[in-house]
Design an enzyme around this catalytic site. Structure first.
Site, short mmCIF file in Angstrom:
data_model
loop_
_atom_site.label_atom_id
_atom_site.label_comp_id
_atom_site.label_asym_id
_atom_site.label_seq_id
_atom_site.Cartn_x
_atom_site.Cartn_y
_atom_site.Cartn_z
N CYS A 63 46.74 -34.95 13.75
CA CYS A 63 46.74 -33.85 14.69
C CYS A 63 47.27 -33.19 16.13
CB CYS A 63 45.37 -34.55 16.12
SG CYS A 63 44.76 -35.87 15.22
N LYS B 100 38.58 -29.13 23.45
CA LYS B 100 37.19 -29.59 24.25
C LYS B 100 36.22 -28.10 23.33
CE LYS B 100 33.52 -31.30 25.17
NZ LYS B 100 32.85 -30.42 24.07
N HIS C 127 38.41 -27.92 18.05
CA HIS C 127 40.02 -28.68 17.16
C HIS C 127 40.41 -28.54 15.62
CE1 HIS C 127 42.92 -31.11 17.29
NE2 HIS C 127 42.81 -32.93 17.33
#
Lengths: 133, 383, 357
Positions: free
Chosen positions: B83, B328, B332
């Site tokens: 990520c 959020k 993402h």
């Protein structure tokens, strides 16, 4: 199906075989090739007793593929009595009865199967300690 | 080492892009950044991406996207750090300019997560963790963070509501970001009602999976010429790692990689944590925001959640975070996220953040995490 | 003499039980399929969890047996698993069990080990036990493990569904001088009787309803038990306890009565009413429940039955070593008492009865 991969890991999965540093005595599960404490590469197999206490836990209801048939299941981190933390499923217990700090012991269970015609992977899970003597 | 500046930014909206492929998203973001930078060429392209092979059966993104965007022939490659891939790609681009190797470098982040079924995407995201010791036990990426959040709540005697302000802040900010996936504010009641994913984490503690691409054009600060006005300087670029698996960490409740990379970055930029005007934190989960704020020196240990509760993280607060919605609420798209964060810091430092503009923003920090902060990429930008 | 007994004296040096924790009440099955008017054959039966199968259940029973025996796993020369529910059609359960308990694998290259799966309907476990007695009795080995374990399946709606349970036991056979119960002899009797069977690739078995009784269960059980007692010169009164295969509660009660055993002799080893028919595990698990309470000097008759058909009858005498060893692992009664009642929906899910694909 990762046949060789799971075969390679069976000592760890079936019997919690980790390593102990022959130089400084640090114990590791999973096994390590290089000691994190003294950088020694002289590590020997070490079988953990399989008891510890629950460090944390949660429930998985949105599973990664391969684990769909087991939902909802509990996963946790267990602080082994010898020191290391290990991540595994917590079994034989209802989610409402799981508590941080609970004493747990290792059992060998089915981790997953690769479909109806593939290999079945067995390995360690933990459950609240049985005192049935 | 020569100074590096961002001279152009581009991004697509984050959403489920049923009608657009990974390459189309990347091209759109890159063309936007090149137009913004007023350049028509580049010496190199670094593409941050985590799961193109697994979810879209496409690797070798460097050549694919360089050609698609009309730059066939240049150096181009994919950078992967789970990520944190976007931040890592920026790091690669930064080094390419700072080293003196190149004069114009494009950094892109692109990800397409919605091509496959949810269970498959969940399994793919779990590849950011340890396959042999975490993923085989069916521990999803959410579950890893839930393990931390449960223990954190236990150690510091907190309840889930103590984390609500992160989600509320992110959604409030996303409401004014046209690129955000969920541009609508939420209430405390909505947070409390949210469906649990892996307790204590609910959907309102989790960043949504989305597709998207963002891009940056980098140049040596000395050679900006006509781009000087809107350029934002990269004052620090630092990467650090921790044990990949949670069980292997000395203290699972401390993000060691965040601390190391933030400290390196503060030293490079010559700033203290208190001087940071805004922080694009890797808020994939509320607990990650809390632990990142602590490890980055912006909150005391065990007090990260209080920062939000006391309103310090809002646009007008002491430490504004997730100023354009964060992971959020902006969404993402994992390997692209780090580049979105950089784009948003540049928007802030240019004064182009609209209703979300942090007043007198001069120093902004973006931090891109790979895995559960096994990899931390910190960049500090100044205008 | 046609009683079977090796030249070297042998006995049980360790034993271990396992019963999974889920239960479904017979009345719940009757609720779904009707038939409650006819009465139900047991109260409830044990159901394995989603992560359990014959292999995992055997591993726990085997670990319990090792704990009681107090020997090192590498001292075993055989790990034999008798079951009709091996998870693989081809690939031994026994090698997985052997590695998991530390009897096979990298650290055991200097210790030879036999491993095999046995199948003889509900008598696969006692067949393995006979072989373990022979292996140790012949002097080929000092220690051998025999397991009887099953996760039996009954066709939904069939009479068998009330009783097809899950559980079993592991035994370690060793020299008589180290035993907690020494072996006096066995008597086996088999015929070709098709009372119950499952063809290759079939999920559920077929059975002959009342044909499973007189010519199958009773003929073989009584023949083997009488044969053993006649050969050894014993009367039912010479035994403190008797354990029979228990496909339900009534069959072993009837067999005991016909043989002349009193209800109190069979009650401690009659678990079917609480956990169902555990197939290969049934008689062996009844015997672990008895060993958990027996006194030194007690003589025990163990008589299995497997469809197809045959019976193995054994006579054991408990030694004083039982007293120090039985507390080293969870008792059978503890496993029986550990229970989580589930409804038919969960049962259908846990037993793979939902169509998923």
């Amino acid at each position: 199906m990762d046949l060789a991969r799971h075969w390679r890991l069976k000592d760890q999965r079936y019997r919690l075989e980790g390593t102990v540093c022959a130089e400084c005595g640090a114990k590791f599960f999973p096994p390590r090739q290089v000691c994190t404490e003294c950088k020694s590469t002289n590590l020997k197999p070490h079988e953990f007793a399989g008891r510890g206490e629950l460090y944390s836990f949660t429930t998985v209801s949105a599973p990664p593929s391969g684990h769909e048939e087991f939902v909802p299941y509990i996963v946790g981190m267990v602080k082994l009595d010898e020191g290391p933390l290990v991540e595994a499923q917590i079994t034989d217990v209802n989610p409402a009865d799981v508590k941080i700090g609970q004493r747990v012991e290792m059992v060998t269970r089915k981790l997953r199967a690769y479909g109806d015609d593939g290999v079945i992977v067995y390995g360690y899970k933990f459950r609240p300690i049985v005192n049935g003597s | 080492m020569q100074s590096v500046s961002v001279v152009g930014i581009g991004q697509t909206k984050v959403k489920e892009h049923w009608d657009r492929s990974l390459r189309e998203l990347a091209v759109q973001a890159i063309l936007g950044a090149m137009q913004d930078a007023r350049v028509d060429h580049a010496d190199a392209l670094y593409v941050g991406n985590m799961l193109s092979g697994e979810l879209t059966a496409q690797e070798n993104l460097g050549a694919l996207i360089a050609d698609a965007v009309g730059l066939r022939g240049i150096e181009a490659l994919k950078v992967e750090a789970a990520c944190g891939s976007g931040g890592a790609a920026l790091r690669a681009g930064y080094l390419a300019i700072a080293s003196g190797e190149y004069d114009v470098v494009i950094v892109a982040g692109a990800e397409k997560l919605t091509e496959s079924s949810n269970c498959y995407a969940t399994a793919s995201l779990a590849m950011a963790a340890d396959a042999d010791y975490e993923a085989i036990h069916g521990i999803s990426f959410v579950a890893l963070n839930a393990l931390l959040m449960r223990r954190y709540m236990h150690e510091y005697d907190l309840v889930p509501e103590d984390f609500a302000a992160f989600s509320i802040n992110a959604h409030a900010n996303a409401a004014h970001n046209p690129y955000a996936m969920f541009p609508a504010p939420i209430t405390l009641a909505q947070y409390q009602r949210a469906r649990p994913v892996s307790e204590p984490i609910s959907v309102m503690d989790s960043a949504p999976m989305g597709d998207g691409a963002a891009a940056l054009v980098l140049m040596p600060t000395e050679r900006l010429n006509g781009n000087r006005n809107r350029a934002v300087k990269i004052a620090a670029s630092a990467v650090a790692t921790d044990a990949l698996a949670l069980h292997a960490r000395r203290d699972p409740l401390w993000f060691g990689a965040v601390e190391l990379s933030a400290k390196k970055a503060y030293a490079q930029a010559g700033v203290t944590p208190q001087e940071i005007d805004l922080f694009e934190v890797h808020d994939a989960f509320s607990i990650m925001s809390v632990m990142s704020l602590e490890a980055a020196g912006l909150a005391e240990r065990g007090r990260g959640a209080y920062l939000a509760r006391e309103g310090e993280i809002g646009i007008q607060g002491r430490v504004p975070i997730s100023t354009m919605g964060g992971l959020k609420a902006r969404g993402h798209p994992v390997g692209a996220t780090g580049v979105y964060q950089a784009v948003e810091v540049v928007q802030q430092l240019r004064g182009e953040a609209g209703k979300n503009q942090v007043p007198n923003a001069h120093i902004g920090m973006a931090q891109s995490l790979g895995g559960v902060a096994a990899n931390a990429v910190t960049h500090i930008f100044v205008n | 003499m046609s009683v079977m007994k090796p030249k070297r004296d042998v006995g049980i040096i360790g034993y271990g039980a396992y019963v999974p924790r889920f239960r479904i009440r017979a009345e719940e099955i009757a609720r779904v399929w009707g038939g409650a008017d006819e009465g139900v054959p047991i109260e409830e039966k044990a159901v394995p969890g989603l992560d359990e199968d014959t292999v995992t259940m055997s591993i726990e029973a085997a670990r319990n047996a090792l704990a009681r025996a107090g020997i090192q796993p590498k001292q075993l020369r055989a790990v034999w698993v008798g079951s009709e529910s091996h998870p693989y059609a081809v690939k031994p359960s026994s090698t997985i069990v052997a590695e998991a308990i530390g009897a096979a694998g990298r650290a055991n290259h200097d210790s030879p080990l036999l491993a095999a799966d046995w199948e003889f309907a509900c008598k696969a476990g006692t067949e393995a036990l006979q072989a373990a007695i022979a292996l140790v009795g012949s002097g080929m080995a000092d220690y051998a493990m025999a397991i009887g374990m099953d996760t039996a399946q009954g066709r939904p709606g069939d009479a068998l569904e009330y009783t097809a349970g899950a559980g079993g036991a592991a035994y370690i056979v060793g020299p008589a001088e180290n035993s907690l119960a020494y072996f006096e002899g066995s008597y086996s009797y088999v015929t070709d009787t098709p009372d119950f069977f499952r063809r290759e690739h079939q999920h559920y078995p077929q059975h002959g309803n009342r044909f499973t009784g007189e010519p199958a269960y009773f003929d073989h059980t009584l023949h083997a038990a009488r044969g053993l007692m006649d050969e050894l010169g014993y009367q039912p009164s010479d035994f403190a306890y008797a354990i029979f295969h228990q496909p339900n509660v009534k069959f072993p009660q009837t067999a005991a009565r016909k043989l002349g055993f009193a209800p109190e002799q069979i009650a401690p080893g009659l678990l079917a009413g609480k956990i169902g028919n555990t197939y290969s595990g049934a008689a062996m698990l009844g015997a672990t429940a008895v060993l958990d309470i027996a006194k030194p000097g007690d003589r025990i008759l163990l008589c299995s039955f497997g469809s197809g058909a045959g019976s193995d009858a054994f006579s054991w005498v408990v030694t004083d070593k039982i007293l120090e060893r039985r507390g080293r692992a969870p008792k059978t009664a503890w496993y029986v008492a550990r229970r989580e009642v589930i409804d038919y929906a969960l049962y259908a899910r846990y037993r793979g009865k939902l169509v998923m694909n």
